[in-house]
Design a protein around this motif. Structure first.
Motif, PDB file in Angstrom:
ATOM      1  N   TRP A   1      20.002  35.178  24.165  1.00 54.49           N
ATOM      2  CA  TRP A   1      19.869  35.831  25.468  1.00 54.49           C
ATOM      3  C   TRP A   1      19.927  37.351  25.374  1.00 54.49           C
ATOM      4  O   TRP A   1      19.823  38.025  26.394  1.00 54.49           O
ATOM      5  CB  TRP A   1      20.984  35.355  26.406  1.00 54.49           C
ATOM      6  N   GLU A   2      20.089  37.907  24.175  1.00 55.10           N
ATOM      7  CA  GLU A   2      20.381  39.336  24.074  1.00 55.10           C
ATOM      8  C   GLU A   2      19.214  40.236  24.462  1.00 55.10           C
ATOM      9  O   GLU A   2      19.411  41.362  24.873  1.00 55.10           O
ATOM     10  CB  GLU A   2      20.866  39.663  22.653  1.00 55.10           C
ATOM     11  N   GLY A   3      18.005  39.806  24.324  1.00 56.58           N
ATOM     12  CA  GLY A   3      16.878  40.651  24.712  1.00 56.58           C
ATOM     13  C   GLY A   3      16.360  40.352  26.101  1.00 56.58           C
ATOM     14  O   GLY A   3      15.302  40.861  26.493  1.00 56.58           O
ATOM     15  N   LEU A   4      17.102  39.538  26.824  1.00 53.46           N
ATOM     16  CA  LEU A   4      16.626  39.007  28.093  1.00 53.46           C
ATOM     17  C   LEU A   4      17.344  39.659  29.265  1.00 53.46           C
ATOM     18  O   LEU A   4      18.565  39.817  29.247  1.00 53.46           O
ATOM     19  CB  LEU A   4      16.875  37.488  28.112  1.00 53.46           C
ATOM     20  N   ALA A   5      16.574  40.054  30.284  1.00 48.26           N
ATOM     21  CA  ALA A   5      17.172  40.582  31.503  1.00 48.26           C
ATOM     22  C   ALA A   5      17.605  39.424  32.395  1.00 48.26           C
ATOM     23  O   ALA A   5      17.018  38.344  32.384  1.00 48.26           O
ATOM     24  CB  ALA A   5      16.177  41.462  32.240  1.00 48.26           C
ATOM     25  N   GLY A   6      18.652  39.671  33.182  1.00 50.35           N
ATOM     26  CA  GLY A   6      19.120  38.646  34.101  1.00 50.35           C
ATOM     27  C   GLY A   6      20.553  38.870  34.482  1.00 50.35           C
ATOM     28  O   GLY A   6      21.218  39.806  34.017  1.00 50.35           O
ATOM     29  N   PHE A   7      21.038  38.002  35.336  1.00 51.49           N
ATOM     30  CA  PHE A   7      22.413  38.077  35.834  1.00 51.49           C
ATOM     31  C   PHE A   7      23.238  37.071  35.036  1.00 51.49           C
ATOM     32  O   PHE A   7      23.277  35.889  35.346  1.00 51.49           O
ATOM     33  CB  PHE A   7      22.410  37.754  37.322  1.00 51.49           C
ATOM     34  N   PHE A   8      23.924  37.559  33.998  1.00 51.97           N
ATOM     35  CA  PHE A   8      24.643  36.691  33.074  1.00 51.97           C
ATOM     36  C   PHE A   8      26.154  36.707  33.308  1.00 51.97           C
ATOM     37  O   PHE A   8      26.896  36.195  32.476  1.00 51.97           O
ATOM     38  CB  PHE A   8      24.362  37.122  31.626  1.00 51.97           C
ATOM     39  N   LEU A   9      26.607  37.328  34.377  1.00 45.77           N
ATOM     40  CA  LEU A   9      28.036  37.506  34.571  1.00 45.77           C
ATOM     41  C   LEU A   9      28.677  36.343  35.319  1.00 45.77           C
ATOM     42  O   LEU A   9      28.065  35.722  36.181  1.00 45.77           O
ATOM     43  CB  LEU A   9      28.312  38.795  35.348  1.00 45.77           C
ATOM     44  N   ASN A  10      29.916  36.081  34.958  1.00 48.21           N
ATOM     45  CA  ASN A  10      30.779  35.218  35.743  1.00 48.21           C
ATOM     46  C   ASN A  10      31.994  36.052  36.144  1.00 48.21           C
ATOM     47  O   ASN A  10      32.203  37.155  35.643  1.00 48.21           O
ATOM     48  CB  ASN A  10      31.201  33.984  34.933  1.00 48.21           C
ATOM     49  N   THR A  11      32.790  35.536  37.057  1.00 47.33           N
ATOM     50  CA  THR A  11      33.986  36.249  37.515  1.00 47.33           C
ATOM     51  C   THR A  11      35.226  35.440  37.160  1.00 47.33           C
ATOM     52  O   THR A  11      35.279  34.235  37.413  1.00 47.33           O
ATOM     53  CB  THR A  11      33.940  36.479  39.034  1.00 47.33           C
ATOM     54  N   LEU A  12      36.188  36.107  36.552  1.00 46.23           N
ATOM     55  CA  LEU A  12      37.462  35.470  36.226  1.00 46.23           C
ATOM     56  C   LEU A  12      38.562  36.087  37.083  1.00 46.23           C
ATOM     57  O   LEU A  12      38.453  37.237  37.503  1.00 46.23           O
ATOM     58  CB  LEU A  12      37.818  35.677  34.754  1.00 46.23           C
ATOM     59  N   VAL A  13      39.617  35.316  37.302  1.00 46.75           N
ATOM     60  CA  VAL A  13      40.813  35.882  37.920  1.00 46.75           C
ATOM     61  C   VAL A  13      41.903  35.863  36.855  1.00 46.75           C
ATOM     62  O   VAL A  13      42.213  34.830  36.264  1.00 46.75           O
ATOM     63  CB  VAL A  13      41.230  35.109  39.197  1.00 46.75           C
ATOM     64  N   LEU A  14      42.442  37.040  36.573  1.00 45.09           N
ATOM     65  CA  LEU A  14      43.456  37.214  35.538  1.00 45.09           C
ATOM     66  C   LEU A  14      44.780  37.533  36.225  1.00 45.09           C
ATOM     67  O   LEU A  14      44.896  38.533  36.916  1.00 45.09           O
ATOM     68  CB  LEU A  14      43.056  38.332  34.582  1.00 45.09           C
ATOM     69  N   ARG A  15      45.748  36.700  35.993  1.00 45.42           N
ATOM     70  CA  ARG A  15      47.019  36.768  36.702  1.00 45.42           C
ATOM     71  C   ARG A  15      48.036  37.545  35.867  1.00 45.42           C
ATOM     72  O   ARG A  15      48.330  37.162  34.733  1.00 45.42           O
ATOM     73  CB  ARG A  15      47.509  35.344  36.942  1.00 45.42           C
ATOM     74  N   ALA A  16      48.533  38.643  36.379  1.00 43.58           N
ATOM     75  CA  ALA A  16      49.511  39.458  35.663  1.00 43.58           C
ATOM     76  C   ALA A  16      50.914  39.138  36.176  1.00 43.58           C
ATOM     77  O   ALA A  16      51.171  39.189  37.375  1.00 43.58           O
ATOM     78  CB  ALA A  16      49.215  40.947  35.851  1.00 43.58           C
ATOM     79  N   ASP A  17      51.799  38.823  35.240  1.00 40.74           N
ATOM     80  CA  ASP A  17      53.176  38.452  35.584  1.00 40.74           C
ATOM     81  C   ASP A  17      54.085  39.653  35.327  1.00 40.74           C
ATOM     82  O   ASP A  17      54.286  40.058  34.183  1.00 40.74           O
ATOM     83  CB  ASP A  17      53.604  37.263  34.730  1.00 40.74           C
ATOM     84  N   LEU A  18      54.657  40.214  36.382  1.00 42.27           N
ATOM     85  CA  LEU A  18      55.553  41.366  36.254  1.00 42.27           C
ATOM     86  C   LEU A  18      57.002  41.011  36.529  1.00 42.27           C
ATOM     87  O   LEU A  18      57.830  41.894  36.747  1.00 42.27           O
ATOM     88  CB  LEU A  18      55.093  42.493  37.188  1.00 42.27           C
ATOM     89  N   SER A  19      57.319  39.740  36.505  1.00 45.01           N
ATOM     90  CA  SER A  19      58.706  39.340  36.727  1.00 45.01           C
ATOM     91  C   SER A  19      59.555  39.691  35.512  1.00 45.01           C
ATOM     92  O   SER A  19      59.063  39.800  34.390  1.00 45.01           O
ATOM     93  CB  SER A  19      58.783  37.835  36.997  1.00 45.01           C
ATOM     94  N   GLY A  20      60.850  39.864  35.739  1.00 47.04           N
ATOM     95  CA  GLY A  20      61.763  40.118  34.638  1.00 47.04           C
ATOM     96  C   GLY A  20      61.781  41.534  34.116  1.00 47.04           C
ATOM     97  O   GLY A  20      62.219  41.783  32.999  1.00 47.04           O
ATOM     98  N   ALA A  21      61.259  42.497  34.878  1.00 52.62           N
ATOM     99  CA  ALA A  21      61.298  43.917  34.503  1.00 52.62           C
ATOM    100  C   ALA A  21      60.739  44.176  33.112  1.00 52.62           C
ATOM    101  O   ALA A  21      61.423  44.699  32.234  1.00 52.62           O
ATOM    102  CB  ALA A  21      62.722  44.463  34.605  1.00 52.62           C
ATOM    103  N   PRO A  22      59.458  43.819  32.849  1.00 51.54           N
ATOM    104  CA  PRO A  22      58.902  44.042  31.510  1.00 51.54           C
ATOM    105  C   PRO A  22      58.639  45.517  31.246  1.00 51.54           C
ATOM    106  O   PRO A  22      58.438  46.308  32.175  1.00 51.54           O
ATOM    107  CB  PRO A  22      57.586  43.265  31.556  1.00 51.54           C
ATOM    108  N   THR A  23      58.633  45.892  29.973  1.00 56.27           N
ATOM    109  CA  THR A  23      58.139  47.208  29.604  1.00 56.27           C
ATOM    110  C   THR A  23      56.621  47.183  29.690  1.00 56.27           C
ATOM    111  O   THR A  23      56.009  46.108  29.794  1.00 56.27           O
ATOM    112  CB  THR A  23      58.548  47.572  28.174  1.00 56.27           C
ATOM    113  N   PHE A  24      56.011  48.374  29.621  1.00 50.72           N
ATOM    114  CA  PHE A  24      54.554  48.387  29.695  1.00 50.72           C
ATOM    115  C   PHE A  24      53.954  47.667  28.486  1.00 50.72           C
ATOM    116  O   PHE A  24      52.975  46.934  28.616  1.00 50.72           O
ATOM    117  CB  PHE A  24      54.035  49.825  29.760  1.00 50.72           C
ATOM    118  N   GLY A  25      54.542  47.858  27.316  1.00 50.38           N
ATOM    119  CA  GLY A  25      54.048  47.157  26.136  1.00 50.38           C
ATOM    120  C   GLY A  25      54.154  45.648  26.287  1.00 50.38           C
ATOM    121  O   GLY A  25      53.250  44.908  25.886  1.00 50.38           O
TER     122      GLY A  25
END
Length: 874
Positions: free
Chosen positions: A497-521
């Motif tokens: 599909w690399e040389g082909l034009a078109g709408f190849f995207l899908n949408t994901l939902v990525l859930r971020a867990d900030l419980s427990g006071a994490p550091t940024f790392g």
């Protein structure tokens, strides 16, 4: 560590005495590596250091001086290092030098050490077998490098999540093995991939193919999503993808028209309309030679940008109109703007670059009087749409990809919040207008480099780091601990599909867990794990994910997430087509003003030596531009803070400017007013009650005049004093909403006590917790409520509607009270009332409010709002 002991007993830190470095999260002593290398017979001297000759691409380089009469064999040195050192301490490049450069004082001159040649970056061991040879070619192609060594780290060479997905797709396709994005992330090298991946023939994933087309080919899942949106909302420019290029030179318009025709002939998706049969949409591919809208317009030079925006706002009718049109705006014979406008239903970010490249090749040929000669496309977008369905299989089949991924998303998104609280300026309308604007932001080069470093050291990608930053920002602004964010993911995971034009995207939902006071790392690590799992289940279309989660629906908001985060890996025009039609190409931003989500935060890959340029697209229904500018500034500030201290808790990363902090701490808290006149709530109310005639209280048609109110309050206050109520004592008041309730509260204050209101609709356990904590000396209630109140031990009970209490009140004076009547003088610092928190995070906690505090509050409110008897305060 080296330090100097000063006469005053302090230690003055001078620095390290060694050359210890940190690479990909590991601490490395270069001298240890050099010692191993110089044990080789042909190596007289060695020096090792980390170089970063391209942004984000750190590598461990060894400089070796051969012994007299010998030569350095990099393969032998690498083998020696690999046998005696951990993998992370094995240099990725070896450079032979006649001598190590020295500074005037005889120390190693690190600045004079040459950068390794590109070919030397890769490990020089030859692939052992065909599998390794093929893998090196795949990774080199995906990374855009001439070669990749079998032990080179994919991410150290510039890989990221989208490239990892592409690499995994190519490996599946070429070698016929099961390979997912997680495999690329965890194995990272050709050597490791070749050793662990399943043998050839093990892959069950269907191979792309151009099979027999049905009479009505289905839409791709992404196309179907946009068809639904278009059917519900009607045509809009929200999903237009305009690309405008400023061209300083002459443009042959007939050649351009012909080239556009060649482009549309080459890519079927550009001549496809969405037809309908019994309510089911399908792709209807129009024949080659279909009329393509190509327009030439003469415009004043100062109108070029406005006219480009106007042309970019065209409304496509997807059922009858092909999804592409081209406009050439001519300001002068050698000054043009070319606008290529494609509806998103036929294109995506990767398609833009190849469409411009194909258009450029076709234009060059047409100007020369020939037809363009381009490699034949083995497949078309219709083939991709059919292949998608083969990959998923039947959701009713428990062994199908669709069934497995449906179950994954159902478990992963269980309990996800329906809506994340954002700092909006307005309430959400029932029907969004999808109008919006864009605010840009810039990240400094130093912070950008720091973000790349965090990604490298955490085994993550830059996208994962900025995704974590956005989640952290929303968390700090009150969105909670569970932050779902949307992200586009490419379905273009194979060379087919690399040389082909078109709408190849899908949408994901990525859930971020900030419980427990994490550091940024730590947050980056959480986001990394969540992302890898999500990318491995990215075939299921977005609509199926929404159905699987069975989430609360509303037409007023996007389901599952309201904020999208994107990380653009290329600049389509500059990276792929540095010039167009033989002229330098400069992209012109065309803003159509639409907004698909509440917020869409886009990060652009930084150029060498520069920082990230990004933008926040916002929904005008919810946000003002000024608010989003503040949001962008806070995001940049948080990124700076995260880079400066990735080991600090997210809750401590600074998001406010100095001016904002001063406003919060000083400006908003500057509520003090001169304390003239009464300084206790009791005296303030007594003074107000005598200041004018008229009703003091009104309740369900009944009124209590001010004199009558004063009499009742004073009599009950004297009775409470007789029951031991005075300053620094608490009185529980358990009465239903009534005139008696307000009389009782004020009587407690007038007697000098602090009232504790008890809401009898609350559970008995909670009421008991409040009375046990506050230990009231008295409980004021009525006959109906008496049995509902948990009575604290030793407390007096006053039942205001009991006959004996009525008789007792009648004997007491109704005149004003003074400190002489109270058990002790009432002072401004004495408590006026006790109120308990909701207890939503545990046991409710009591707060004691002093007289001077509530008096100050009431005086400030009157000073600020000038309330009269005609005002109502909710």
């Amino acid at each position: 560590d080296l330090a100097q002991w000063l006469p005053n007993g302090h230690l003055h830190y001078l620095g390290r005495t060694d050359d210890q470095i940190k690479l990909r999260g590991f601490r490395i002593e270069p001298g240890e590596i050099a010692t191993v290398l110089t044990s080789y017979a042909s190596a007289a001297q060695a020096a090792v250091l980390v170089r970063e000759d391209a942004p984000g691409m750190q590598q461990l380089v060894a400089y070796v001086v051969p012994a007299p009469g010998t030569d350095i064999d990099p393969d032998a040195l690498r083998t020696l290092a690999a046998d005696r050192l951990p993998e992370y301490m094995v240099p990725t490049a070896f450079v032979a030098l006649p001598a190590l450069p020295l500074s005037p004082n005889g120390k190693l001159d690190r600045r004079a050490l040459p950068a390794p040649e590109l070919a030397a970056v890769s490990s020089s061991r030859a692939p052992r077998d065909v599998r390794e040879e093929v893998l090196t070619g795949i990774l080199a192609s995906v990374l855009g490098r001439p070669t990749v060594g079998v032990r080179d780290d994919f991410f150290a060479l510039g890989g990221h999540s989208l490239l990892a997905a592409r690499a995994a797709g190519r490996i599946r396709e070429v070698l016929g093995v099961e390979c997912g994005i997680r495999d690329v992330f965890e194995l990272r090298t050709v050597e490791a991939l070749a050793a662990r991946l399943a043998p050839a023939g093990a892959s069950s994933r269907p191979r792309p193919g151009a099979g027999v087309r049905p009479e009505r080919p289905p839409l791709s899942f992404a196309q179907h999503r946009l068809w639904v949106v278009d059917s519900v909302r009607g045509p809009a420019a929200t999903y237009n993808v305009p690309v405008a290029v400023r061209l300083r030179g002459p443009v042959d318009f007939p050649a351009l028209r012909a080239a556009v025709g060649d482009l549309v002939a080459r890519h079927e998706v550009l001549r496809t309309v969405i037809a309908d049969h019994d309510g089911e949409p399908y792709q209807r591919v129009l024949p080659v030679g279909v009329d393509v809208p190509v327009e030439l317009r003469d415009v004043p030079v100062d109108r070029l940008a406005d006219e480009a925006v106007r042309a970019g706002g065209h409304l496509f009718d997807l059922a009858s109109e092909i999804p592409v049109r081209v406009t050439l705006l001519r300001a002068a014979p050698d000054d043009h703007v070319l606008l290529l406008l494609v509806h998103h239903v036929a294109t995506d970010e990767s398609s833009t670059a190849l469409l411009l490249a194909d258009l450029d090749a076709a234009y060059t040929a047409r100007r020369a009087g020939t037809a363009p000669v381009l490699p034949e496309l083995p497949f078309q977008y219709v083939d991709f749409a059919q292949w998608q369905r083969e990959v998923l299989g039947d959701a009713a089949d428990p062994g199908s990809t669709a069934a497995r991924q449906t179950e994954f998303w159902r478990e992963t998104l269980a309990g996800v919040p329906a809506e994340v609280a954002l700092p909006t300026d307005r309430s959400r309308p029932a029907e969004p207008s999808y109008e919006g604007g864009v605010v840009g932001f810039s990240v400094s080069a130093a912070t950008t480099e720091g973000l790349l470093r965090i990604a490298r050291e955490g085994g993550a990608t830059p996208f994962m780091v900025v995704h974590a930053a956005v989640a952290a920002l929303l968390h700090r602004l009150g969105a909670g601990d569970d932050i779902p964010l949307g992200s586009p993911v490419s379905g273009r995971d194979g060379a087919a599909w690399e040389g082909l034009a078109g709408f190849f995207l899908n949408t994901l939902v990525l859930r971020a867990d900030l419980s427990g006071a994490p550091t940024f790392g730590e947050l980056v690590a959480r986001v990394r794990d969540t992302g890898l799992a999500a990318f491995a289940h990215a075939d299921l279309p977005w609509e199926a994910v929404v159905e699987a989660v069975d989430h609360e629906r509303s037409r007023s908001r996007n389901p599952l997430f309201q904020t999208m985060v994107t990380y653009h890996s290329v600049d389509a025009v500059d990276a792929v087509v540095p010039e167009l039609f033989g002229m330098p190409a400069a992209e012109l931003t065309v803003e159509t003003g639409g907004a698909k989500f509440d917020l869409e935060i886009a990060f652009g890959t930084a150029r060498e030596g520069a920082g990230i340029e990004g933008g926040i697209r916002y929904a005008s229904d919810l946000f003002d531009e000024a608010t989003v500018r503040t949001l962008a500034a806070r995001l940049v500030r948080l990124l700076d803070a995260a880079v400066a201290a990735p080991d600090r808790p997210v809750a401590e990363l600074e998001v406010m400017s100095a001016e904002e902090r001063a406003l919060v701490l000083d400006g908003w808290n500057d509520t003090a007013v001169p304390m003239t006149g009464p300084t206790t709530l009791a005296d303030l109310v007594a003074e107000g009650a005598c200041a004018a005639d008229g009703p003091a209280l009104v309740f369900e048609g009944a009124q209590l005049a001010r004199p009558a109110f004063e009499e009742r309050v004073n009599r009950l206050a004297r009775l409470l004093i007789d029951r031991g109520v005075g300053p620094e004592t608490v009185v529980a008041v358990a009465l239903p909403r009534s005139l008696s309730l307000l009389v009782a509260l004020h009587a407690v204050v007038r007697a000098g006590g602090a009232y504790l209101p008890l809401d009898l609709s609350l559970p008995t356990e909670r009421l008991g917790c409040m009375t046990d904590t506050a230990t009231p000396v008295c409980v004021v209630t009525d006959l109906v409520s008496l049995g509902l109140v948990p009575m604290p031990a030793g407390a007096e009970v006053v039942v205001v509607d009991a006959p004996e209490i009525g008789v007792e009140l009648g004997r007491l004076s109704a005149g004003p009270l003074s400190d002489g009547d109270r058990l002790s003088p009432l002072l401004p610092r004495h408590p006026a009332y006790v109120i308990f928190t909701s207890g939503s995070t545990g046991r409710p906690k009591g707060v004691m409010v002093e007289h001077e505090a509530i008096v100050n509050r009431l005086r400030w409110m009157q000073h600020t709002y000038q309330l009269t008897t005609t005002d109502r305060v909710l």
